[in-house]
Motif scaffolding. Structure first.
Motif, PDB file in Angstrom:
ATOM      1  N   MET A 143      -9.287 -29.812  18.655  1.00  0.00           N
ATOM      2  CA  MET A 143      -8.924 -30.774  19.676  1.00  0.00           C
ATOM      3  C   MET A 143      -9.140 -32.181  19.106  1.00  0.00           C
ATOM      4  N   SER A 144      -8.156 -33.038  19.270  1.00  0.00           N
ATOM      5  CA  SER A 144      -8.257 -34.396  18.734  1.00  0.00           C
ATOM      6  C   SER A 144      -9.099 -35.279  19.641  1.00  0.00           C
ATOM      7  N   VAL A 145      -9.500 -36.426  19.103  1.00  0.00           N
ATOM      8  CA  VAL A 145     -10.301 -37.380  19.868  1.00  0.00           C
ATOM      9  C   VAL A 145      -9.531 -37.868  21.084  1.00  0.00           C
ATOM     10  N   SER A 146      -8.239 -38.125  20.918  1.00  0.00           N
ATOM     11  CA  SER A 146      -7.440 -38.618  22.051  1.00  0.00           C
ATOM     12  C   SER A 146      -7.307 -37.555  23.145  1.00  0.00           C
ATOM     13  N   GLU A 147      -7.229 -36.267  22.758  1.00  0.00           N
ATOM     14  CA  GLU A 147      -7.173 -35.199  23.764  1.00  0.00           C
ATOM     15  C   GLU A 147      -8.497 -35.089  24.516  1.00  0.00           C
ATOM     16  N   THR A 148      -9.609 -35.230  23.785  1.00  0.00           N
ATOM     17  CA  THR A 148     -10.928 -35.189  24.413  1.00  0.00           C
ATOM     18  C   THR A 148     -11.083 -36.355  25.376  1.00  0.00           C
ATOM     19  N   ASN A 149     -10.679 -37.556  24.962  1.00  0.00           N
ATOM     20  CA  ASN A 149     -10.760 -38.730  25.826  1.00  0.00           C
ATOM     21  C   ASN A 149      -9.898 -38.557  27.069  1.00  0.00           C
ATOM     22  N   ALA A 150      -8.713 -37.975  26.919  1.00  0.00           N
ATOM     23  CA  ALA A 150      -7.821 -37.754  28.060  1.00  0.00           C
ATOM     24  C   ALA A 150      -8.455 -36.782  29.053  1.00  0.00           C
ATOM     25  N   GLN A 151      -9.114 -35.755  28.556  1.00  0.00           N
ATOM     26  CA  GLN A 151      -9.789 -34.804  29.438  1.00  0.00           C
ATOM     27  C   GLN A 151     -10.949 -35.476  30.167  1.00  0.00           C
ATOM     28  N   ASN A 152     -11.728 -36.285  29.460  1.00  0.00           N
ATOM     29  CA  ASN A 152     -12.846 -36.997  30.092  1.00  0.00           C
ATOM     30  C   ASN A 152     -12.328 -37.968  31.154  1.00  0.00           C
ATOM     31  N   ASP A 153     -11.262 -38.683  30.836  1.00  0.00           N
ATOM     32  CA  ASP A 153     -10.672 -39.623  31.791  1.00  0.00           C
ATOM     33  C   ASP A 153     -10.147 -38.888  33.014  1.00  0.00           C
ATOM     34  N   PHE A 154      -9.556 -37.724  32.815  1.00  0.00           N
ATOM     35  CA  PHE A 154      -9.018 -36.949  33.923  1.00  0.00           C
ATOM     36  C   PHE A 154     -10.131 -36.536  34.886  1.00  0.00           C
ATOM     37  N   GLY A 155     -11.260 -36.066  34.355  1.00  0.00           N
ATOM     38  CA  GLY A 155     -12.391 -35.679  35.192  1.00  0.00           C
ATOM     39  C   GLY A 155     -12.946 -36.869  35.957  1.00  0.00           C
ATOM     40  N   TYR A 156     -13.057 -37.996  35.284  1.00  0.00           N
ATOM     41  CA  TYR A 156     -13.534 -39.224  35.922  1.00  0.00           C
ATOM     42  C   TYR A 156     -12.584 -39.633  37.050  1.00  0.00           C
ATOM     43  N   GLU A 157     -11.290 -39.591  36.774  1.00  0.00           N
ATOM     44  CA  GLU A 157     -10.297 -39.967  37.786  1.00  0.00           C
ATOM     45  C   GLU A 157     -10.312 -39.028  38.985  1.00  0.00           C
ATOM     46  N   ILE A 194     -12.872 -37.410  40.256  1.00  0.00           N
ATOM     47  CA  ILE A 194     -14.020 -37.759  41.098  1.00  0.00           C
ATOM     48  C   ILE A 194     -13.833 -39.113  41.742  1.00  0.00           C
ATOM     49  N   ARG A 195     -13.464 -40.111  40.940  1.00  0.00           N
ATOM     50  CA  ARG A 195     -13.370 -41.492  41.423  1.00  0.00           C
ATOM     51  C   ARG A 195     -12.261 -41.677  42.453  1.00  0.00           C
ATOM     52  N   ASP A 196     -11.102 -41.114  42.181  1.00  0.00           N
ATOM     53  CA  ASP A 196      -9.931 -41.408  43.009  1.00  0.00           C
ATOM     54  C   ASP A 196      -9.695 -40.415  44.143  1.00  0.00           C
ATOM     55  N   HIS A 197     -10.247 -39.223  44.038  1.00  0.00           N
ATOM     56  CA  HIS A 197      -9.945 -38.209  45.044  1.00  0.00           C
ATOM     57  C   HIS A 197     -11.188 -37.719  45.782  1.00  0.00           C
TER      58      HIS A 197
END
Length: 133
Positions: A1-15, A17-20
């Protein structure tokens, strides 16, 4: 898994919780509660100076924070978040207000202005120099 894929997954989890999740839990009182949650967060993660705030915002995935203007009773930051649509920025405003209040020892409150077209949030901190805390 690339760094950008890991960051996208982390951002998705944050979003999620934060947005929904938070919006559903907090309901009509979301803005007020997030503001006070930001103040509480600042008490748990105190900064020694506001110069540390941009690094904290980056690490917390709040976005890119830049100091625009600082005077005795007013401090203005600009925030470029990764995501703006359907998001309240009271958490960030409350966090900055409490940090400034702790550092200066004077009552400080914040308000934010959203500029959708510029993908920018302006957070203004107003300090009452007569009201010591």
């Amino acid at each position: 898994m690339s760094v950008s894929e890991t960051n996208a997954q982390n951002d998705f989890g944050y979003e999620l919780i934060r947005d929904h999740v938070l919006a559903d839990i907090l309901g009509a009182h979301e803005t007020e509660i997030l503001y006070w949650a930001g103040k509480s967060l600042a008490r748990k993660f105190p900064l020694y100076t506001l110069d540390e705030a941009p690094d904290f915002f980056q690490q917390a995935h709040f976005g890119e924070l830049t100091l625009e203007k600082a005077s005795k009773d007013e401090t203005v930051f600009s925030l470029k978040p990764a995501k703006m649509e359907n998001r309240c920025f009271k958490l960030e405003a409350g966090f900055l207000a409490q940090q400034k209040q702790k550092i200066d020892g004077c009552l400080t409150e914040a308000y934010e202005e959203v500029y959708q077209k510029k993908n920018l949030i302006r957070i203004t901190l107003k300090t009452d120099l007569r009201e010591r805390v």
